[in-house]
Motif scaffolding. Structure first.
Motif, short mmCIF file in Angstrom:
data_model
loop_
_atom_site.label_atom_id
_atom_site.label_comp_id
_atom_site.label_asym_id
_atom_site.label_seq_id
_atom_site.Cartn_x
_atom_site.Cartn_y
_atom_site.Cartn_z
N SER A 84 24.87 -14.61 -23.66
CA SER A 84 24.37 -13.74 -22.73
C SER A 84 23.12 -13.10 -23.36
N HIS A 85 22.16 -12.85 -22.54
CA HIS A 85 20.91 -12.16 -22.80
C HIS A 85 21.24 -10.95 -23.45
N TYR A 86 22.31 -10.26 -23.03
CA TYR A 86 22.60 -8.95 -23.89
C TYR A 86 23.05 -8.96 -25.22
N ARG A 87 23.01 -10.31 -25.74
CA ARG A 87 23.43 -10.35 -27.12
C ARG A 87 22.16 -9.87 -28.08
N GLN A 88 21.10 -9.88 -27.37
CA GLN A 88 19.73 -9.46 -28.04
C GLN A 88 19.75 -8.29 -28.57
N LEU A 89 20.54 -7.25 -27.88
CA LEU A 89 20.60 -5.82 -28.19
C LEU A 89 21.49 -5.77 -29.57
N PRO A 90 21.16 -4.63 -30.27
CA PRO A 90 21.74 -4.28 -31.56
C PRO A 90 23.60 -3.88 -31.25
N PHE A 91 24.32 -4.16 -32.38
CA PHE A 91 25.59 -3.97 -31.99
C PHE A 91 26.33 -4.72 -30.86
N MET A 92 25.94 -5.74 -30.58
CA MET A 92 26.53 -6.69 -29.50
C MET A 92 26.84 -7.94 -29.78
N PRO A 93 27.88 -8.18 -30.71
CA PRO A 93 28.43 -9.48 -30.91
C PRO A 93 29.59 -9.78 -29.55
N LYS A 94 29.83 -10.95 -29.49
CA LYS A 94 30.58 -11.67 -28.47
C LYS A 94 31.77 -10.66 -27.93
N GLU A 95 32.52 -10.33 -28.98
CA GLU A 95 33.81 -9.40 -28.68
C GLU A 95 33.57 -8.10 -28.35
N LEU A 155 30.54 -7.17 -26.59
CA LEU A 155 30.05 -7.44 -25.51
C LEU A 155 30.99 -7.51 -24.21
N LYS A 156 31.88 -8.21 -24.43
CA LYS A 156 32.95 -8.44 -23.31
C LYS A 156 33.67 -7.24 -23.17
N LYS A 157 34.10 -6.34 -24.03
CA LYS A 157 34.71 -5.07 -23.83
C LYS A 157 33.48 -4.25 -23.21
N TRP A 158 32.34 -4.18 -23.55
CA TRP A 158 31.61 -3.55 -22.86
C TRP A 158 31.14 -3.75 -21.46
N GLN A 159 31.19 -5.12 -21.00
CA GLN A 159 30.91 -5.65 -19.80
C GLN A 159 32.24 -5.16 -19.04
N LYS A 160 33.37 -4.84 -19.19
CA LYS A 160 34.47 -4.71 -18.62
C LYS A 160 34.34 -3.09 -17.97
N LYS A 161 33.63 -2.33 -18.98
CA LYS A 161 33.71 -0.86 -18.56
C LYS A 161 32.42 -0.67 -17.94
#
Length: 296
Positions: free
Chosen positions: A49-60, A62-68
């Motif tokens: 995902s393009h959002y992984r370019q942000l800091p503190f955004m590993p895959k795990e 990112l998935k939790k953040w996108q749900k909320k």
């Protein structure tokens, strides 16, 4: 090799992309080369995902953040244009992490393309005319609160100094011809370019303009333009419009005209003298003819 020797890697990447500019009909190859550069500098895989370019955004995470977060469903390019209070970092991350992430979003470039196609001096577009593709690329400075823009790019993995580069590509969508592969360096707020394209056939013709960053994913711009070209036979006859200012003789023309008048005056004097001599001969010829008649 790539991460152990980053300087050599960057030189190789830029040389690879730069060599594409020298070859026409290379739109696809050029875009793939730029995509490779984006993935390399951000340390991403094609499926990430393009959002992984942000800091503190590993895959795990990112998935939790996108749900909320509802805003995480937006395209990354639209997401970074949101105000900081709508980014929803504080609902999931700590206050310190949220500030770092907001600062990162502020530092990302916001690109916008404006493309116009027209023929100068004409309302319609006809075959055998030269089309002008007018391109304006604007780049908003990402720094917030009047702070200066960062010296280098943001990357979670590539920690070495790297300057942002934007590739401006103008191509024909049908035959994939590349009219320009321009390399733009920051900082700039606006770049304006014009391209002349010869229209060799009637019908609809499509052109595509890309603005692609060499170091970020999901922030590129693209504009498609469709031009309806009429047949050459439908072109109205040109009406010659004479500008009164242009009709006045120039200084050089006035000087040449004066020279001509002087030369012509000398010739006219000679012609007048010859004419007088001939006129003086005519009475004598007439008197001689009268004498002959009387003698007869």
């Amino acid at each position: 090799f790539f991460f152990n020797d980053p300087a050599t890697t960057e030189i190789y990447t830029q040389a690879f992309v730069g060599s594409v500019r020298c070859v026409q009909e290379t739109e696809l190859i050029g875009k793939r080369a730029i995509k490779f550069s984006q993935l390399f500098f951000q340390g991403l895989d094609q499926s990430d995902s393009h959002y992984r370019q942000l800091p503190f955004m590993p895959k795990e995470v990112l998935k939790k953040w996108q749900k909320k977060s509802k805003v995480s469903k937006l395209p990354f390019r639209e997401f970074i244009n949101l105000p900081n209070d709508q980014l929803a970092f504080a609902d999931f991350f700590s206050e310190e992490e949220s500030k770092i992430m907001e600062s990162c979003v502020d530092s990302l470039p916001k690109l916008n393309l404006d493309v116009k196609c027209y023929v100068k001096g004409s309302d319609n577009i006809y075959q055998s005319e030269c089309l002008t593709i007018d391109v304006t690329l604007t780049r908003k400075l990402g720094a917030a609160d009047g702070k200066e823009e960062p010296n280098g790019i943001h990357s979670n993995y590539y920690t070495f100094p790297k300057q942002e580069i934007i590739w401006l590509i103008v191509a024909s969508r049908e035959d994939k011809r590349v009219f320009d592969f321009a390399k733009l360096h920051r900082p700039f707020t606006e770049v304006h370019k014009e391209y002349m394209v010869y229209l060799d056939r009637p019908g609809k013709q499509e052109f595509t303009v890309y603005a692609k960053l060499d170091c970020y994913r999901g922030l590129d711009c693209r504009k498609h333009v469709i031009v309806d070209v009429e047949k050459k036979e439908n072109m109205p006859k040109e009406q010659e419009v004479i500008d009164p200012e242009l009709s006045k003789p120039s200084l050089m023309e006035q000087m040449m005209g004066a020279c001509k008048q002087e030369s012509y005056s000398d010739e006219e004097v000679e012609e007048e003298e010859e004419a007088k001599k001939e006129e003086g001969k005519k009475p004598q010829e007439q008197t001689n003819g009268e004498k002959e008649k009387k003698n007869q």
